[in-house]
Scaffold this motif. Structure first.
Motif, PDB file in Angstrom:
ATOM      1  N   UNK A   1       0.852  -1.192   0.000  1.00  0.00           N
ATOM      2  CA  UNK A   1       0.000   0.000   0.000  1.00  0.00           C
ATOM      3  C   UNK A   1       0.884   1.237   0.000  1.00  0.00           C
ATOM      4  N   UNK A   2       0.231   2.398   0.061  1.00  0.00           N
ATOM      5  CA  UNK A   2       0.979   3.663  -0.001  1.00  0.00           C
ATOM      6  C   UNK A   2       2.123   3.694   1.015  1.00  0.00           C
ATOM      7  N   UNK A   3       3.207   4.377   0.641  1.00  0.00           N
ATOM      8  CA  UNK A   3       4.353   4.548   1.546  1.00  0.00           C
ATOM      9  C   UNK A   3       4.364   6.012   1.980  1.00  0.00           C
ATOM     10  N   UNK A   4       4.229   6.235   3.290  1.00  0.00           N
ATOM     11  CA  UNK A   4       4.061   7.608   3.763  1.00  0.00           C
ATOM     12  C   UNK A   4       5.160   8.132   4.652  1.00  0.00           C
ATOM     13  N   UNK A   5       6.119   7.260   5.049  1.00  0.00           N
ATOM     14  CA  UNK A   5       7.173   7.695   5.981  1.00  0.00           C
ATOM     15  C   UNK A   5       8.527   7.185   5.489  1.00  0.00           C
ATOM     16  N   UNK A   6       9.516   8.077   5.503  1.00  0.00           N
ATOM     17  CA  UNK A   6      10.897   7.719   5.164  1.00  0.00           C
ATOM     18  C   UNK A   6      11.827   8.242   6.247  1.00  0.00           C
TER      19      UNK A   6
ATOM     20  N   UNK B   1      16.262   7.989   6.924  1.00  0.00           N
ATOM     21  CA  UNK B   1      17.596   7.401   6.744  1.00  0.00           C
ATOM     22  C   UNK B   1      18.195   7.069   8.107  1.00  0.00           C
ATOM     23  N   UNK B   2      18.993   6.007   8.138  1.00  0.00           N
ATOM     24  CA  UNK B   2      19.706   5.632   9.359  1.00  0.00           C
ATOM     25  C   UNK B   2      20.731   6.724   9.688  1.00  0.00           C
ATOM     26  N   UNK B   3      20.848   7.127  10.954  1.00  0.00           N
ATOM     27  CA  UNK B   3      21.732   8.257  11.285  1.00  0.00           C
ATOM     28  C   UNK B   3      23.220   7.969  11.157  1.00  0.00           C
ATOM     29  N   UNK B   4      23.636   6.693  11.235  1.00  0.00           N
ATOM     30  CA  UNK B   4      25.085   6.429  11.250  1.00  0.00           C
ATOM     31  C   UNK B   4      25.550   5.391  10.220  1.00  0.00           C
ATOM     32  N   UNK B   5      24.653   4.574   9.667  1.00  0.00           N
ATOM     33  CA  UNK B   5      25.067   3.509   8.738  1.00  0.00           C
ATOM     34  C   UNK B   5      24.838   3.954   7.299  1.00  0.00           C
ATOM     35  N   UNK B   6      25.805   3.668   6.443  1.00  0.00           N
ATOM     36  CA  UNK B   6      25.736   4.093   5.044  1.00  0.00           C
ATOM     37  C   UNK B   6      24.612   3.354   4.290  1.00  0.00           C
ATOM     38  N   UNK B   7      23.832   4.124   3.528  1.00  0.00           N
ATOM     39  CA  UNK B   7      22.846   3.565   2.584  1.00  0.00           C
ATOM     40  C   UNK B   7      21.725   2.760   3.237  1.00  0.00           C
ATOM     41  N   UNK B   8      21.456   2.986   4.524  1.00  0.00           N
ATOM     42  CA  UNK B   8      20.352   2.257   5.180  1.00  0.00           C
ATOM     43  C   UNK B   8      19.158   3.209   5.284  1.00  0.00           C
ATOM     44  N   UNK B   9      18.038   2.797   4.681  1.00  0.00           N
ATOM     45  CA  UNK B   9      16.839   3.633   4.608  1.00  0.00           C
ATOM     46  C   UNK B   9      15.638   2.868   5.145  1.00  0.00           C
ATOM     47  N   UNK B  10      14.856   3.537   5.982  1.00  0.00           N
ATOM     48  CA  UNK B  10      13.628   2.947   6.530  1.00  0.00           C
ATOM     49  C   UNK B  10      12.421   3.520   5.793  1.00  0.00           C
ATOM     50  N   UNK B  11      11.454   2.658   5.494  1.00  0.00           N
ATOM     51  CA  UNK B  11      10.182   3.121   4.934  1.00  0.00           C
ATOM     52  C   UNK B  11       9.046   2.461   5.698  1.00  0.00           C
ATOM     53  N   UNK B  12       7.950   3.203   5.877  1.00  0.00           N
ATOM     54  CA  UNK B  12       6.768   2.659   6.553  1.00  0.00           C
ATOM     55  C   UNK B  12       5.555   2.937   5.681  1.00  0.00           C
ATOM     56  N   UNK B  13       4.690   1.931   5.540  1.00  0.00           N
ATOM     57  CA  UNK B  13       3.582   2.047   4.607  1.00  0.00           C
ATOM     58  C   UNK B  13       2.221   1.858   5.229  1.00  0.00           C
TER      59      UNK B  13
END
Length: 471
Positions: free
Chosen positions: A132-137, A139-151
């Motif tokens: 379903x729709x993704x409404x929250x993004x 980025x991890x504060x200290x690790x390279x290229x780690x991204x959180x998404x919540x839908x």
């Protein structure tokens, strides 16, 4: 017996000031989507704003110096097939931004330092895993290229953007829509709020809820929560009588709040922006025309009201500049980018000082653009505090850095059933190619293109003959 009446604090006299008219960004059609995100993201190089767009979703990216009237043909970042709901700049690369959309995808974009001639339509990578729709993004504060998404599927996915892979999927922790997600300072824990009116602290790598508090605020409207520098939690919500509240919580004792501040009666959800360097939280309500700010300390009553910045126009959204993007020579301690209906207006928070020297007490070392960990190290259980930099000599953003993506099975987020496929030449990093291999690939591609062109010519000739025959 004498007692000190006035509390001592260097932030007691913080005041806000809107930028002059020529420092604003005019003629921007800010998105009208009904979604409680900030609609604006800013870093030391760029300002990004979600805008109205026909036939899909778009956002505009402006160099910070490009103030004044924005040309109606200024290139947009377009690629989503439905409205964009959230955007977030990568903390470790000022040219990389992620966008989340109603079309269920997350896209990661490389923004060039120069202004492109036409719309940017090709993301570096598209992350597909939500239903379903993704409404929250975030980025991890200290690790390279780690991204959180919540839908809207009540699932949190943590991605490795460098490979397109799902690192973790938290899909059985929230029974309803997720309203907010926040990392703690080293990215070992998450704080989430949900439509079920529960505030949760989650260890994402263990997949466990470490602590939770049902109904931290009694009202029915959405909650928000952010971590403080020392691991406490700040939550915003509503009382049963629709009064807006700010609460401070100790996760080790969720029974009662450490402090609770009641404000006014309003419908607007309060977006908390927390500055760990000064321990000040700024509360911006969507639809409000003010920003309230409070200092969080270790002394009772723990949450101290400082002041309110008020203006005439209501805010549609708000961007919050990272500390390294502020002007230390003017004693700026925060800068907001307030969205109006058709413009964006910077608002500067300043601590008045007579001296022109660098103010050490206002500017402790702050997180810089270098990651402390690689994605694999974080996933394996390592934690590290952010890599800090000094702002004594000001901050100069690094030059353009490309985000290298080595794709591994990005379309199917489940682990492959068979043995992992070997990387093709086009997937491998450029350094693995020899010059001869590249030239051979180019030659082979040209031959294939030539053959295709000959085939097209032959088909066109056949079509002409058929048309002539029917005449």
């Amino acid at each position: 017996m004498s007692r000190r009446v006035v509390r001592q604090s260097k932030f007691r006299h913080v005041f806000g000031q809107a930028a002059k008219a020529d420092q604003a960004y005019e003629d921007i059609r800010v998105s009208k989507v009904t979604w409680d995100s900030s609609f604006c993201a800013v870093n030391p190089k760029f300002l990004a704003i979600i805008v109205e767009a026909g036939g899909g979703g778009a956002f505009i990216v402006l160099p910070l110096a490009k103030t004044g009237r924005v040309d109606k043909n200024f290139p947009l970042v377009t690629g989503h097939t439905a409205p964009v709901l959230d955007i977030d700049w990568c903390p470790h690369n000022d040219n990389v931004i992620a966008s989340a959309s109603d079309d269920t995808t997350v896209m990661v974009w490389q923004i060039p330092d120069y202004t492109p001639m036409r719309n940017i339509t090709e993301p570096i990578i598209t992350l597909e895993g939500h239903s379903k729709r993704v409404g929250i993004l975030s980025w991890h504060p200290t690790a390279r290229n780690v991204l959180l998404s919540a839908g809207g599927d009540n699932v949190i996915i943590i991605w490795n953007v460098g490979t397109g892979e799902v690192l973790l999927s938290l899909d059985d922790m929230h029974p309803d829509v997720i309203h907010s997600v926040c990392w703690n300072s080293n990215g070992s824990l998450l704080a989430t709020t949900c439509k079920d009116k529960t505030l949760r602290i989650i260890d994402p790598r263990k997949g466990q809820v470490v602590a939770e508090r049902a109904r931290p605020h009694e009202g029915a409207r959405p909650l928000r929560a952010v971590f403080t520098a020392d691991g406490k939690l700040l939550s915003t919500g509503f009382s049963r009588m629709s009064e807006r509240q700010l609460a401070l919580w100790d996760p080790n004792n969720f029974e009662e709040p450490v402090a609770l501040q009641e404000m006014d009666t309003s419908n607007g959800v309060l977006l908390p922006f927390y500055d760990p360097d000064s321990s000040i939280v700024y509360l911006c309500g969507k639809g409000d025309s003010s920003i309230r700010y409070f200092e969080i300390t270790d002394e009772p009553p723990f949450v101290h009201y400082l002041n309110t910045f008020s203006s005439k126009e209501p805010q549609r959204g708000m961007g919050f500049m990272p500390k390294r993007g502020l002007d230390v020579s003017k004693c700026e301690i925060a800068r907001f980018y307030k969205l109006h209906e058709r413009k964006c207006e910077p608002i500067v928070m300043t601590v008045p000082r007579k001296s022109d020297l660098f103010q050490d007490d206002l500017y402790p070392d702050t997180p810089g653009p270098e990651p402390a960990l690689e994605a694999d190290e974080w996933l394996a259980g390592q934690d590290a505090e952010p890599v800090l930099i000094s702002l004594r000599d000001g901050y100069v953003p690094p030059k353009h850095r490309d985000l290298r993506v080595t794709k591994r099975n990005i379309l199917d987020v489940r682990p492959p059933s068979g043995p992992r496929r070997s990387q093709s030449a086009s997937d491998a990093p450029l350094s693995q190619h020899t010059l001869e291999t590249l030239l051979e690939e180019i030659k082979a591609l040209r031959e294939r293109v030539q053959a295709q062109e000959q085939r097209i010519t032959a088909l066109e000739n056949m079509l002409c003959e058929l048309v002539d025959g029917t005449d």
